[in-house]
Design an enzyme around this catalytic site. Structure first.
Site, PDB file in Angstrom:
ATOM      1  N   ILE A  17      -0.146  -3.327 -13.796  1.00 47.22           N
ATOM      2  CA  ILE A  17       1.153  -2.830 -14.264  1.00 47.22           C
ATOM      3  C   ILE A  17       1.790  -3.856 -15.200  1.00 47.22           C
ATOM      4  CG2 ILE A  17       3.463  -2.056 -13.566  1.00 47.22           C
ATOM      5  CD1 ILE A  17       2.227  -1.386 -10.793  1.00 47.22           C
ATOM      6  N   SER A  86       2.516 -10.078  -6.578  1.00 48.43           N
ATOM      7  CA  SER A  86       2.437  -9.921  -5.129  1.00 48.43           C
ATOM      8  C   SER A  86       1.002  -9.549  -4.832  1.00 48.43           C
ATOM      9  CB  SER A  86       3.375  -8.788  -4.670  1.00 48.43           C
ATOM     10  OG  SER A  86       3.719  -8.915  -3.325  1.00 48.43           O
ATOM     11  N   TYR A 162      -0.208  -4.670   4.085  1.00 48.65           N
ATOM     12  CA  TYR A 162       0.333  -4.530   2.721  1.00 48.65           C
ATOM     13  C   TYR A 162       1.714  -3.855   2.781  1.00 48.65           C
ATOM     14  CZ  TYR A 162       1.102  -2.877  -2.034  1.00 48.65           C
ATOM     15  OH  TYR A 162       1.675  -2.607  -3.264  1.00 48.65           O
ATOM     16  N   LYS A 166       5.328  -5.457   1.575  1.00 53.01           N
ATOM     17  CA  LYS A 166       6.225  -4.891   0.559  1.00 53.01           C
ATOM     18  C   LYS A 166       7.600  -4.573   1.161  1.00 53.01           C
ATOM     19  CE  LYS A 166       5.286  -4.415  -3.169  1.00 53.01           C
ATOM     20  NZ  LYS A 166       5.339  -5.462  -4.224  1.00 53.01           N
TER      21      LYS A 166
HETATM   22  N1  LIG Z   1      -0.846  -0.314  -8.261  1.00 57.12           N
HETATM   23  C1  LIG Z   1      -0.085   0.427  -7.482  1.00 57.12           C
HETATM   24  O1  LIG Z   1      -0.417   1.578  -7.161  1.00 57.12           O
HETATM   25  C2  LIG Z   1       1.242  -0.100  -7.007  1.00 57.12           C
HETATM   26  C3  LIG Z   1       2.111   0.793  -6.371  1.00 57.12           C
HETATM   27  C4  LIG Z   1       3.346   0.336  -5.939  1.00 57.12           C
HETATM   28  C5  LIG Z   1       3.714  -0.976  -6.133  1.00 57.12           C
HETATM   29  N2  LIG Z   1       2.851  -1.839  -6.743  1.00 57.12           N
HETATM   30  C6  LIG Z   1       3.293  -3.219  -6.926  1.00 57.12           C
HETATM   31  O2  LIG Z   1       3.247  -3.544  -8.307  1.00 57.12           O
HETATM   32  C7  LIG Z   1       2.975  -4.943  -8.485  1.00 57.12           C
HETATM   33  C8  LIG Z   1       1.795  -5.120  -9.412  1.00 57.12           C
HETATM   34  O3  LIG Z   1       0.678  -4.428  -8.865  1.00 57.12           O
HETATM   35  P1  LIG Z   1      -0.658  -4.112  -9.711  1.00 57.12           P
HETATM   36  O4  LIG Z   1      -1.149  -2.800  -9.285  1.00 57.12           O
HETATM   37  O5  LIG Z   1      -0.411  -4.392 -11.143  1.00 57.12           O
HETATM   38  O6  LIG Z   1      -1.641  -5.173  -9.059  1.00 57.12           O
HETATM   39  P2  LIG Z   1      -2.487  -6.376  -9.681  1.00 57.12           P
HETATM   40  O7  LIG Z   1      -3.157  -5.942 -10.920  1.00 57.12           O
HETATM   41  O8  LIG Z   1      -3.312  -6.887  -8.556  1.00 57.12           O
HETATM   42  O9  LIG Z   1      -1.359  -7.411 -10.049  1.00 57.12           O
HETATM   43  C9  LIG Z   1      -0.808  -8.294  -9.118  1.00 57.12           C
HETATM   44  C10 LIG Z   1      -0.336  -9.514  -9.863  1.00 57.12           C
HETATM   45  O10 LIG Z   1       0.237 -10.454  -8.953  1.00 57.12           O
HETATM   46  C11 LIG Z   1      -0.345 -11.721  -9.183  1.00 57.12           C
HETATM   47  N3  LIG Z   1      -0.370 -12.511  -7.955  1.00 57.12           N
HETATM   48  C12 LIG Z   1      -0.844 -12.124  -6.745  1.00 57.12           C
HETATM   49  N4  LIG Z   1      -0.730 -13.123  -5.855  1.00 57.12           N
HETATM   50  C13 LIG Z   1      -0.176 -14.166  -6.515  1.00 57.12           C
HETATM   51  C14 LIG Z   1       0.185 -15.496  -6.164  1.00 57.12           C
HETATM   52  N5  LIG Z   1      -0.002 -15.958  -4.918  1.00 57.12           N
HETATM   53  N6  LIG Z   1       0.725 -16.295  -7.094  1.00 57.12           N
HETATM   54  C15 LIG Z   1       0.923 -15.847  -8.355  1.00 57.12           C
HETATM   55  N7  LIG Z   1       0.595 -14.605  -8.764  1.00 57.12           N
HETATM   56  C16 LIG Z   1       0.049 -13.771  -7.861  1.00 57.12           C
HETATM   57  C17 LIG Z   1      -1.726 -11.421  -9.679  1.00 57.12           C
HETATM   58  O11 LIG Z   1      -2.283 -12.513 -10.350  1.00 57.12           O
HETATM   59  P3  LIG Z   1      -3.893 -12.543 -10.619  1.00 57.12           P
HETATM   60  O12 LIG Z   1      -4.165 -11.432 -11.604  1.00 57.12           O
HETATM   61  O13 LIG Z   1      -4.106 -13.847 -11.193  1.00 57.12           O
HETATM   62  O14 LIG Z   1      -4.528 -12.322  -9.286  1.00 57.12           O
HETATM   63  C18 LIG Z   1      -1.466 -10.213 -10.577  1.00 57.12           C
HETATM   64  O15 LIG Z   1      -1.009 -10.634 -11.842  1.00 57.12           O
HETATM   65  C19 LIG Z   1       2.776  -5.493  -7.063  1.00 57.12           C
HETATM   66  O16 LIG Z   1       3.994  -6.032  -6.613  1.00 57.12           O
HETATM   67  C20 LIG Z   1       2.405  -4.254  -6.254  1.00 57.12           C
HETATM   68  O17 LIG Z   1       2.725  -4.408  -4.880  1.00 57.12           O
HETATM   69  C21 LIG Z   1       1.629  -1.422  -7.180  1.00 57.12           C
END
Ligand SMILES: NC(=O)c1ccc[n+]([C@@H]2O[C@H](COP(=O)([O-])OP(=O)(O)OC[C@H]3O[C@@H](n4cnc5c(N)ncnc54)[C@H](OP(=O)(O)O)[C@@H]3O)[C@@H](O)[C@H]2O)c1
Length: 323
Positions: A17, A86, A162, A166
């Site tokens: 995202i 996260s 998870y 959240k």
């Molecule tokens: N995808 C969905 O369906 C969905 C739905 C609802 C909410 N969300 C929320 O949207 C946000 C982004 O999700 P996404 O789907 O884009 O997932 P993603 O691609 O896994 O992105 C997560 C990001 O968080 C970073 N991160 C994780 N742990 C970290 C740490 N300890 N220190 C620093 N950075 C860290 C990751 O860095 P790295 O890339 O370096 O690992 C990555 O940039 C999250 O908060 C997730 O809970 C997602």
């Protein structure tokens, strides 16, 4: 549009995202401080550096959510923060505290503390429908909305780490906002899908990939509808730019069951021989096409499920996850 020279920070800018959000912010003329976990890992940086406007408007920062000083460096000099970083692990978790809970909750507190200390105007926190459902005590005849909260005890009992991370992280954000007087708004996306900018696959696109590969999981506790990744990125910008936006914002194209989603994928792609799943995979979840009314009222016109699926499958093909 960005105020002349306005800088914003996107934590988790390298993610699925986050990358789309960074892209849209650059297009609008914002200077963007995007955070990554490892500046030396091209899988996190290359797709961001390739974005239009990156040369002049993008700065990358390496952060660890548990390292306050690293966050201060990324937030310093920005007027707004989008907190997306996260851990997203929905499979088996061995060490919930260290793998999920601490980075989500302490990470949120660290980001908000830095924002407050550095005089940031507004923080957009990316929560999830996982902070809305599962919710045992919600009235059976009312469509779930932003007043609904995930049942923490249910999550602990059923090891939904998870969802617990959240929910507790969003609660911590609201507590911080109230106690310290920081302007916080929240977006609660459903299962986010659509074209992938990073080379790696995230948890929600993996859900679709597994379905195409025949997986029969029905994600009973963690599905409430799908949403296009571009709409999620736009939602973040809308709630940031509109000072009238307050509180939580459910972000789904519709409230639907995973069974509805799987049936639509099966209809569009018969060649993948998808498993037959029940239609009502989320017992008691009332469907609604206007569940994200708050975002619709801000001008968001949600991309429908069929287009979300088509663009997602296309992206999985382009990136060679399926043929
Ligand atoms: N995808 C969905 O369906 C969905 C739905 C609802 C909410 N969300 C929320 O949207 C946000 C982004 O999700 P996404 O789907 O884009 O997932 P993603 O691609 O896994 O992105 C997560 C990001 O968080 C970073 N991160 C994780 N742990 C970290 C740490 N300890 N220190 C620093 N950075 C860290 C990751 O860095 P790295 O890339 O370096 O690992 C990555 O940039 C999250 O908060 C997730 O809970 C997602």
């Amino acid at each position: 549009m960005a105020k002349e020279g306005e800088a914003v920070c996107v934590t988790g800018g390298s993610g699925y995202i986050g990358s789309w959000l960074v892209r849209f912010l650059l297009e609008r003329g914002y200077t963007v401080h995007a955070t990554v976990k490892d500046l030396n890992d091209e899988k996190e940086t290359k797709h961001l550096e390739a974005l239009e406007g990156a040369n002049s408007l993008l700065r990358l920062f390496q952060i660890d959510l548990l390292d306050y000083d690293s966050i201060v460096a990324a937030v310093n000099g920005t007027a707004g923060v989008f907190h997306l970083a996260s851990p997203c692990i929905v499979d088996e978790v061995r060490d919930p505290e260290n793998e999920l809970l601490a980075p989500a909750i302490k990470g949120t507190n660290n980001v908000l503390t830095a924002a407050k200390e550095l005089g940031v105007r507004r923080v957009v926190v990316t929560s999830s429908i996982s902070a809305i459902t599962p919710s045992r005590y919600w009235p059976a005849d009312v469509v779930k909305n932003e007043d609904c909260w995930t049942d923490v005890e249910y999550c602990k009992h059923n090891k939904l780490w998870y969802s617990l991370s959240k929910t507790l992280a969003e609660k911590a954000a609201w507590e911080f906002a109230k106690e310290k007087g920081l302007d916080v708004v929240v977006v609660n996306p459903g299962a986010v899908m659509g074209p992938m900018l990073p080379p790696t696959i995230n948890a929600s696109m993996l859900m679709l990939l597994r379905l195409l590969q025949g997986c029969t999981d029905i994600y009973e506790d963690i599905f409430m509808g799908s949403v296009h990744v571009k709409d999620v990125a736009l939602a973040h910008i809308l709630v940031y730019e509109n000072t009238s936006a307050t509180g939580r914002h459910l972000c789904v194209e519709a409230i639907s069951h995973y069974g509805d989603f799987a049936a639509k994928v099966a209809e569009l792609y018969p060649e993948y021989n998808l498993p037959r799943l029940p239609k009502d995979t989320q017992p008691g979840l009332l469907r609604s096409k206007i569940a994200s009314k708050k975002l619709m009222d801000l001008g968001l016109q949600f991309i429908p499920m069929e287009q979300i699926i088509k663009e997602s499958v296309e992206s999985l093909k382009i990136k060679n996850f399926i043929s």
